[in-house]
Design a protein around this motif. Structure first.
Motif, PDB file in Angstrom:
ATOM      1  N   PHE A 231     -55.302   5.655  28.691  1.00 58.54           N
ATOM      2  CA  PHE A 231     -55.156   5.179  30.073  1.00 58.54           C
ATOM      3  C   PHE A 231     -53.675   4.893  30.365  1.00 58.54           C
ATOM      4  N   TYR A 232     -53.004   4.259  29.411  1.00 59.88           N
ATOM      5  CA  TYR A 232     -51.592   3.920  29.618  1.00 59.88           C
ATOM      6  C   TYR A 232     -50.735   5.188  29.712  1.00 59.88           C
ATOM      7  N   GLN A 233     -51.074   6.171  28.857  1.00 61.42           N
ATOM      8  CA  GLN A 233     -50.259   7.401  28.848  1.00 61.42           C
ATOM      9  C   GLN A 233     -50.510   8.262  30.082  1.00 61.42           C
ATOM     10  N   ASP A 234     -51.767   8.264  30.551  1.00 62.56           N
ATOM     11  CA  ASP A 234     -52.119   9.204  31.627  1.00 62.56           C
ATOM     12  C   ASP A 234     -51.703   8.724  33.019  1.00 62.56           C
ATOM     13  N   TYR A 235     -51.639   7.421  33.211  1.00 59.72           N
ATOM     14  CA  TYR A 235     -51.481   6.927  34.589  1.00 59.72           C
ATOM     15  C   TYR A 235     -50.174   6.198  34.869  1.00 59.72           C
ATOM     16  N   PHE A 236     -49.333   6.050  33.823  1.00 57.99           N
ATOM     17  CA  PHE A 236     -48.099   5.281  34.020  1.00 57.99           C
ATOM     18  C   PHE A 236     -46.878   6.145  33.712  1.00 57.99           C
ATOM     19  N   THR A 237     -45.792   5.911  34.454  1.00 55.95           N
ATOM     20  CA  THR A 237     -44.570   6.670  34.202  1.00 55.95           C
ATOM     21  C   THR A 237     -43.961   6.188  32.878  1.00 55.95           C
ATOM     22  N   LEU A 238     -43.035   6.982  32.356  1.00 60.07           N
ATOM     23  CA  LEU A 238     -42.403   6.586  31.091  1.00 60.07           C
ATOM     24  C   LEU A 238     -41.680   5.253  31.243  1.00 60.07           C
ATOM     25  N   ALA A 239     -41.061   5.045  32.408  1.00 55.83           N
ATOM     26  CA  ALA A 239     -40.353   3.770  32.627  1.00 55.83           C
ATOM     27  C   ALA A 239     -41.340   2.609  32.631  1.00 55.83           C
ATOM     28  N   GLU A 240     -42.498   2.801  33.236  1.00 60.74           N
ATOM     29  CA  GLU A 240     -43.501   1.723  33.255  1.00 60.74           C
ATOM     30  C   GLU A 240     -44.027   1.452  31.847  1.00 60.74           C
TER      31      GLU A 240
ATOM     32  N   ALA B   1     -42.455   1.954  29.060  1.00 58.90           N
ATOM     33  CA  ALA B   1     -41.405   1.282  28.280  1.00 58.90           C
ATOM     34  C   ALA B   1     -41.339  -0.189  28.674  1.00 58.90           C
ATOM     35  N   PHE B   2     -41.455  -0.454  29.968  1.00 59.34           N
ATOM     36  CA  PHE B   2     -41.404  -1.844  30.438  1.00 59.34           C
ATOM     37  C   PHE B   2     -42.547  -2.663  29.820  1.00 59.34           C
ATOM     38  N   ALA B   3     -43.790  -2.130  29.906  1.00 60.59           N
ATOM     39  CA  ALA B   3     -44.948  -2.905  29.433  1.00 60.59           C
ATOM     40  C   ALA B   3     -44.886  -3.124  27.925  1.00 60.59           C
ATOM     41  N   ALA B   4     -44.284  -2.155  27.204  1.00 65.28           N
ATOM     42  CA  ALA B   4     -44.224  -2.286  25.741  1.00 65.28           C
ATOM     43  C   ALA B   4     -43.227  -3.345  25.312  1.00 65.28           C
ATOM     44  N   LYS B   5     -42.143  -3.523  26.095  1.00 64.38           N
ATOM     45  CA  LYS B   5     -41.110  -4.448  25.596  1.00 64.38           C
ATOM     46  C   LYS B   5     -40.972  -5.730  26.420  1.00 64.38           C
ATOM     47  N   ALA B   6     -41.721  -5.842  27.511  1.00 65.05           N
ATOM     48  CA  ALA B   6     -41.574  -7.047  28.340  1.00 65.05           C
ATOM     49  C   ALA B   6     -41.975  -8.287  27.549  1.00 65.05           C
ATOM     50  N   GLU B   7     -41.322  -9.365  27.843  1.00 65.41           N
ATOM     51  CA  GLU B   7     -41.632 -10.654  27.196  1.00 65.41           C
ATOM     52  C   GLU B   7     -42.360 -11.537  28.208  1.00 65.41           C
TER      53      GLU B   7
ATOM     54  N   PRO C 225     -48.917  -6.516  26.556  1.00 66.02           N
ATOM     55  CA  PRO C 225     -49.006  -5.265  27.317  1.00 66.02           C
ATOM     56  C   PRO C 225     -50.209  -5.212  28.261  1.00 66.02           C
ATOM     57  N   ALA C 226     -51.350  -5.788  27.857  1.00 69.18           N
ATOM     58  CA  ALA C 226     -52.534  -5.695  28.732  1.00 69.18           C
ATOM     59  C   ALA C 226     -52.259  -6.364  30.080  1.00 69.18           C
ATOM     60  N   VAL C 227     -51.527  -7.480  30.043  1.00 68.89           N
ATOM     61  CA  VAL C 227     -51.199  -8.175  31.295  1.00 68.89           C
ATOM     62  C   VAL C 227     -50.301  -7.300  32.156  1.00 68.89           C
ATOM     63  N   TRP C 228     -49.251  -6.740  31.510  1.00 68.71           N
ATOM     64  CA  TRP C 228     -48.283  -5.967  32.302  1.00 68.71           C
ATOM     65  C   TRP C 228     -48.918  -4.691  32.848  1.00 68.71           C
ATOM     66  N   PHE C 229     -49.714  -4.003  32.008  1.00 66.54           N
ATOM     67  CA  PHE C 229     -50.358  -2.778  32.510  1.00 66.54           C
ATOM     68  C   PHE C 229     -51.346  -3.107  33.637  1.00 66.54           C
ATOM     69  N   THR C 230     -52.018  -4.238  33.512  1.00 69.46           N
ATOM     70  CA  THR C 230     -52.970  -4.603  34.575  1.00 69.46           C
ATOM     71  C   THR C 230     -52.217  -4.855  35.878  1.00 69.46           C
ATOM     72  N   LEU C 231     -51.082  -5.547  35.785  1.00 68.52           N
ATOM     73  CA  LEU C 231     -50.270  -5.785  36.988  1.00 68.52           C
ATOM     74  C   LEU C 231     -49.775  -4.472  37.599  1.00 68.52           C
ATOM     75  N   LEU C 232     -49.272  -3.595  36.734  1.00 71.92           N
ATOM     76  CA  LEU C 232     -48.750  -2.320  37.233  1.00 71.92           C
ATOM     77  C   LEU C 232     -49.869  -1.505  37.889  1.00 71.92           C
ATOM     78  N   TRP C 233     -51.031  -1.505  37.229  1.00 69.92           N
ATOM     79  CA  TRP C 233     -52.160  -0.703  37.744  1.00 69.92           C
ATOM     80  C   TRP C 233     -52.630  -1.243  39.096  1.00 69.92           C
TER      81      TRP C 233
ATOM     82  N   ILE D  57     -46.309   6.831  41.960  1.00 67.06           N
ATOM     83  CA  ILE D  57     -45.927   5.491  42.404  1.00 67.06           C
ATOM     84  C   ILE D  57     -45.361   4.766  41.207  1.00 67.06           C
ATOM     85  N   GLU D  58     -44.124   4.370  41.288  1.00 66.04           N
ATOM     86  CA  GLU D  58     -43.519   3.671  40.140  1.00 66.04           C
ATOM     87  C   GLU D  58     -43.242   2.234  40.546  1.00 66.04           C
ATOM     88  N   ILE D  59     -43.786   1.335  39.736  1.00 67.59           N
ATOM     89  CA  ILE D  59     -43.664  -0.094  40.029  1.00 67.59           C
ATOM     90  C   ILE D  59     -42.618  -0.693  39.090  1.00 67.59           C
TER      91      ILE D  59
END
Ligand SMILES: CC(C)(COP(=O)(O)OP(=O)(O)OC[C@H]1O[C@@H](n2cnc3c(N)ncnc32)[C@H](O)[C@@H]1OP(=O)(O)O)[C@@H](O)C(=O)NCCC(=O)NCCS
Length: 250
Positions: free
Chosen positions: A130-139, A141-147, A151-159, A180-182
């Protein structure tokens, strides 16, 4: 201001109660549409959306003017986007709703020509595909390294933000969500994480690429416990257009 309501399960009548109450709040056209809904979960969600929308409209009614819920119909356009009618005539208000995990979120924008989209999500882990198919590489990268590392929180927000934007443009998931890039200032995202119980809206940045409809967008997000709420407008609004929670009578 954009008036909105968020009702969790238990804060509004259950599906079977709403079904019994339907004659008191559905228009004849909505009643006919309800008869076509075969799946109980879909029927419950659909009824909850109409219930929340009409409670919101009732709360917005000027003092002294009676609100007759059965005169209003929230009907489906060919794309699935809701269109509000009063006594069979379309109203120039944009109304959007979302259901998730028994909760319903509904908002209304009274400015003619400005369309609104809202989305509600429950924070949960999803399959890596789901993360690979629907999110841009920048998104990604953001969700993987955000503090903090959640990641589940960040991907849910982005989605959720993507869905709100797609709804405000009337497109739904008919287009690739990677168009759409958030993004947002990392401090603003951390504030969203910290404010899970404070229910504060944060402004989020959005960029679109190659969509059939282009519009300047405004976007806000907030967390409420394990829910994420997002609200998008297909216009760059003045600051006073920000979402404004509307108290409603139970
Ligand atoms: C709009 C969409 C993103 C909603 O996703 P969801 O997370 O499952 O559902 P939500 O509860 O958040 O939102 C549902 C509400 O969105 C609204 N909605 C549906 N399509 C919409 C659209 N194109 N634009 C704006 N709003 C839309 C409706 O009000 C719907 O509730 P209702 O049917 O009870 O009135 C998705 O259903 C969609 O894209 N649908 C249209 C495209 C489609 O059907 N594609 C085939 C699937 S592969």
């Amino acid at each position: 201001m954009i008036p909105w309501v968020f009702l969790r399960a238990g804060e509004y009548p259950s599906g079977s109660e709403l079904f019994s109450l339907a004659p008191s709040f559905l228009s004849p056209a909505e009643t006919a549409y309800l008869g076509t809904l075969r799946f109980p979960r879909r029927r419950d969600d659909w009824l909850a959306g109409r219930w929340a929308a009409k409670r919101l409209l009732a709360a917005l009614q000027p003092a002294g003017q009676p609100f007759i819920a059965t005169e209003y119909a929230l009907m489906r356009s060919p794309s699935g986007a809701p269109i509000l009618h009063h006594l069979g005539r379309p109203l120039p208000y944009s109304l959007s709703l979302s259901h998730r995990a028994g909760a319903v979120f509904c908002a209304c924008c009274p400015l003619p020509g400005v369309a609104l989209g809202v989305d509600l999500e429950w924070v949960e882990e999803r399959h890596p595909a789901f993360y690979q198919d629907y999110f841009t590489l920048a998104e990604q990268a953001f969700a993987a390294k955000a503090e903090p590392n959640a990641p589940a929180v960040w991907f849910t927000l982005l989605w959720s933000a993507k869905e709100a934007v797609l709804k405000s443009l009337g497109l739904g998931l008919s287009v690739d969500p990677r168009r759409i890039e958030i993004s947002a200032d990392p401090h603003a995202w951390q504030a969203l994480h910290r404010q899970a119980s404070a229910s504060v809206w944060q402004i989020v940045t959005v960029q679109t690429r190659g969509l059939p409809v282009d519009a300047p967008l405004s976007l806000w997000a907030q967390r409420r416990g394990d829910f994420v709420l997002t609200c998008a407008l297909n216009a760059k609004g003045p600051a006073e257009l920000a979402p404004d929670e509307h108290p409603i009578q139970p």
